[in-house]
Design an enzyme around this catalytic site. Structure first.
Site: not given
Length: 211
Positions: A121, A139
């Site tokens: 991420k 996320d």
């Protein structure tokens, strides 16, 4: 899962409303962006920005961060959740950047993910925001909204990312994380979705939809 046509229609609505969405973390360069994203895990962007405003005045490069030292770093970021572990990661990744990459943040996912505290991420955010790559960071907001709107039934961030990448053209990939994060943060909130203000309410079939 929702069909590709409807997903693209939803993304086009986001595009019409906000054609140039931006990351809400404050940063000065690739390194400060990387640090800010590491700090943002399980923390709010607002809280991170408050802590890094003073930090980045004194430590906006890996070498300056090493010169600052971990104890002083902790003083700057002590209001952020998990600050002890994050401080260790920031010092370790700063050391690697100085020793292995001449103090520069690498433009490479695999190398980024080799740095302490940097997962897929975080690497995707840096690739997208700084290097303008079509990388899609998943996320908690992106995961939740993707499930709620039936973009993906993936059980992991990587599965959700792959499902979205199958459908989205490059120009939408670059913006999708920002659109979904901002949508989840300000309109489709986890605890109390503001359905009356939702621009894509017609596409939502969630049980807790309020309109």
């Amino acid at each position: 899962m929702r069909n590709a046509k409807e997903i693209l229609e939803i993304m086009e609505i986001f595009n019409q409303r906000d054609p140039n969405p931006r990351c809400e973390l404050d940063y000065k360069n690739a390194y400060t962006l990387l640090v800010a994203v590491v700090l943002s895990a399980q923390s709010t962007d607002k809280g991170v920005n408050k802590a890094t405003k003073a930090l980045f005045e004194v430590a906006d490069t890996p070498q300056k961060m090493l010169n600052l030292g971990i104890d002083k770093l902790k003083e700057y970021i002590k209001t952020i959740g998990l600050f002890n572990n994050k401080a260790k990661s920031i010092m370790a990744l700063s050391q690697d950047l100085v020793e292995k990459y001449n103090g520069e943040v690498p433009h490479n996912r695999e190398t980024l993910e080799s740095l302490a505290g940097v997962g897929r991420k975080t690497a995707n955010v840096v690739l997208n925001v700084w290097f303008n790559e079509p990388a899609l960071a998943v996320d908690t907001h992106v995961m939740r909204i993707s499930h709620r709107l039936d973009f993906s039934h993936g059980k992991t961030p990587l599965e959700v990312e792959k499902d979205l990448l199958k459908v989205l053209p490059t120009n939408y990939v670059k913006k999708a994380n920002h659109w979904l994060v901002l949508f989840g943060r300000y309109i489709c909130k986890a605890q109390k979705p503001n359905c009356a203000e939702c621009p894509i309410a017609a596409y939502c079939h969630s049980a807790d939809k309020k309109i």
